[in-house]
Motif scaffolding. Sequence first.
Motif, PDB file in Angstrom:
ATOM      1  N   ARG A  24       0.826  -1.214   0.000  1.00 17.39           N
ATOM      2  CA  ARG A  24       0.000   0.000   0.000  1.00 17.39           C
ATOM      3  C   ARG A  24       0.859   1.262   0.000  1.00 17.39           C
ATOM      4  O   ARG A  24       0.595   2.214  -0.741  1.00 17.39           O
ATOM      5  CB  ARG A  24      -0.936  -0.013   1.204  1.00 17.39           C
ATOM      6  N   ALA A  25       1.900   1.260   0.830  1.00 18.03           N
ATOM      7  CA  ALA A  25       2.790   2.419   0.880  1.00 18.03           C
ATOM      8  C   ALA A  25       3.537   2.597  -0.436  1.00 18.03           C
ATOM      9  O   ALA A  25       3.683   3.719  -0.933  1.00 18.03           O
ATOM     10  CB  ALA A  25       3.776   2.261   2.036  1.00 18.03           C
ATOM     11  N   ASN A  26       4.004   1.493  -1.006  1.00 20.64           N
ATOM     12  CA  ASN A  26       4.740   1.569  -2.268  1.00 20.64           C
ATOM     13  C   ASN A  26       3.843   2.020  -3.414  1.00 20.64           C
ATOM     14  O   ASN A  26       4.274   2.770  -4.298  1.00 20.64           O
ATOM     15  CB  ASN A  26       5.379   0.221  -2.580  1.00 20.64           C
ATOM     16  N   ALA A  27       2.598   1.551  -3.426  1.00 23.30           N
ATOM     17  CA  ALA A  27       1.658   1.975  -4.469  1.00 23.30           C
ATOM     18  C   ALA A  27       1.374   3.471  -4.361  1.00 23.30           C
ATOM     19  O   ALA A  27       1.317   4.186  -5.372  1.00 23.30           O
ATOM     20  CB  ALA A  27       0.374   1.175  -4.366  1.00 23.30           C
ATOM     21  N   GLU A  28       1.220   3.960  -3.142  1.00 21.60           N
ATOM     22  CA  GLU A  28       0.959   5.391  -2.948  1.00 21.60           C
ATOM     23  C   GLU A  28       2.143   6.225  -3.413  1.00 21.60           C
ATOM     24  O   GLU A  28       1.982   7.238  -4.108  1.00 21.60           O
ATOM     25  CB  GLU A  28       0.655   5.672  -1.480  1.00 21.60           C
ATOM     26  N   THR A  29       3.354   5.787  -3.044  1.00 21.07           N
ATOM     27  CA  THR A  29       4.558   6.517  -3.458  1.00 21.07           C
ATOM     28  C   THR A  29       4.682   6.562  -4.975  1.00 21.07           C
ATOM     29  O   THR A  29       5.084   7.571  -5.555  1.00 21.07           O
ATOM     30  CB  THR A  29       5.810   5.862  -2.849  1.00 21.07           C
ATOM     31  N   ALA A  30       4.336   5.440  -5.628  1.00 22.37           N
ATOM     32  CA  ALA A  30       4.454   5.344  -7.088  1.00 22.37           C
ATOM     33  C   ALA A  30       3.271   5.977  -7.811  1.00 22.37           C
ATOM     34  O   ALA A  30       3.257   6.044  -9.044  1.00 22.37           O
ATOM     35  CB  ALA A  30       4.585   3.883  -7.500  1.00 22.37           C
ATOM     36  N   GLY A  31       2.262   6.436  -7.055  1.00 17.10           N
ATOM     37  CA  GLY A  31       1.095   7.050  -7.672  1.00 17.10           C
ATOM     38  C   GLY A  31       0.224   6.063  -8.422  1.00 17.10           C
ATOM     39  O   GLY A  31      -0.408   6.415  -9.427  1.00 17.10           O
ATOM     40  N   LEU A  32       0.165   4.826  -7.919  1.00 19.90           N
ATOM     41  CA  LEU A  32      -0.596   3.767  -8.576  1.00 19.90           C
ATOM     42  C   LEU A  32      -1.899   3.536  -7.817  1.00 19.90           C
ATOM     43  O   LEU A  32      -1.939   2.845  -6.808  1.00 19.90           O
ATOM     44  CB  LEU A  32       0.232   2.483  -8.635  1.00 19.90           C
ATOM     45  N   GLY A  33      -2.962   4.110  -8.327  1.00 20.10           N
ATOM     46  CA  GLY A  33      -4.255   3.980  -7.673  1.00 20.10           C
ATOM     47  C   GLY A  33      -5.031   2.753  -8.093  1.00 20.10           C
ATOM     48  O   GLY A  33      -6.165   2.550  -7.636  1.00 20.10           O
ATOM     49  N   ASN A  34      -4.457   1.920  -8.954  1.00 19.25           N
ATOM     50  CA  ASN A  34      -5.158   0.729  -9.454  1.00 19.25           C
ATOM     51  C   ASN A  34      -4.780  -0.538  -8.696  1.00 19.25           C
ATOM     52  O   ASN A  34      -5.087  -1.649  -9.136  1.00 19.25           O
ATOM     53  CB  ASN A  34      -4.889   0.538 -10.949  1.00 19.25           C
ATOM     54  N   VAL A  35      -4.103  -0.399  -7.554  1.00 17.58           N
ATOM     55  CA  VAL A  35      -3.641  -1.559  -6.782  1.00 17.58           C
ATOM     56  C   VAL A  35      -4.469  -1.691  -5.507  1.00 17.58           C
ATOM     57  O   VAL A  35      -4.616  -0.730  -4.749  1.00 17.58           O
ATOM     58  CB  VAL A  35      -2.149  -1.434  -6.419  1.00 17.58           C
ATOM     59  N   THR A  36      -4.973  -2.900  -5.268  1.00 16.11           N
ATOM     60  CA  THR A  36      -5.629  -3.235  -4.013  1.00 16.11           C
ATOM     61  C   THR A  36      -4.824  -4.325  -3.338  1.00 16.11           C
ATOM     62  O   THR A  36      -4.685  -5.427  -3.884  1.00 16.11           O
ATOM     63  CB  THR A  36      -7.065  -3.731  -4.241  1.00 16.11           C
ATOM     64  N   ALA A  37      -4.264  -4.026  -2.181  1.00 18.31           N
ATOM     65  CA  ALA A  37      -3.485  -5.012  -1.410  1.00 18.31           C
ATOM     66  C   ALA A  37      -4.371  -5.541  -0.300  1.00 18.31           C
ATOM     67  O   ALA A  37      -4.872  -4.764   0.520  1.00 18.31           O
ATOM     68  CB  ALA A  37      -2.227  -4.370  -0.839  1.00 18.31           C
TER      69      ALA A  37
END
Length: 204
Positions: free
Chosen positions: A103-116
């Motif tokens: 979740r933290a890595n997706a937020e940093t990368a600006g990836l809103g299409n990931v659900t962990a």
Amino acid sequence: MPAGQEHYFSARPAAEPTAGGTVTVELDDVRLRLRTDGGVFSHSRLDPGTRVLLEHAPLPKVRGDLLDLGCGYGPIALTYATRRKRYPVWAVDVNERALELVRANAETAGLGNVTACLPDEVPADVRFGTIYSNPPIRVGKRALHELLLRWLPRLRPDGVAYLVVQKHLGSDSLAAWLTGEGFPTSRLTSQRGYRLLEVHPRTD
């Protein structure tokens, strides 16, 4: 299970969290700097099997949800989320620390299409166009087979799964077992001691 492997099926790893570290995923088309921590799979480097999958597994052949099964801190999920930003990507693991990192890595990368999320949190009606996984071979055949028999039936009829498995840890026998279970399986490539398996849905 040895302490070095308990992360596979542990919701809360015994290994104490640390100040954390980073692993860089650097590919021809993707560069990600990901946070890691103790108690998650291959926290100090990009696992070589994962690299084989990221370099050689095809992009999704059909439009639809993607699944990273056993996501760890997220290198597979976040790479394919970057490659296909309009596709929903499910990053699934039993390790809650790993999911927090995704979740933290997706937020940093600006990836809103990931659900962990945990396995039971994936809605029952979701079907996957593509599954990518570096599965936890060392948990033993029975647990591994149960894991695969839970998720492979959730492939769409036109979907496909890509599994990377070390040759000396039984990739060929796993491929034979999958085919015997009704999931046509072939070796896509063999790189650096790893087999990349392509698995198709049951046809019955």
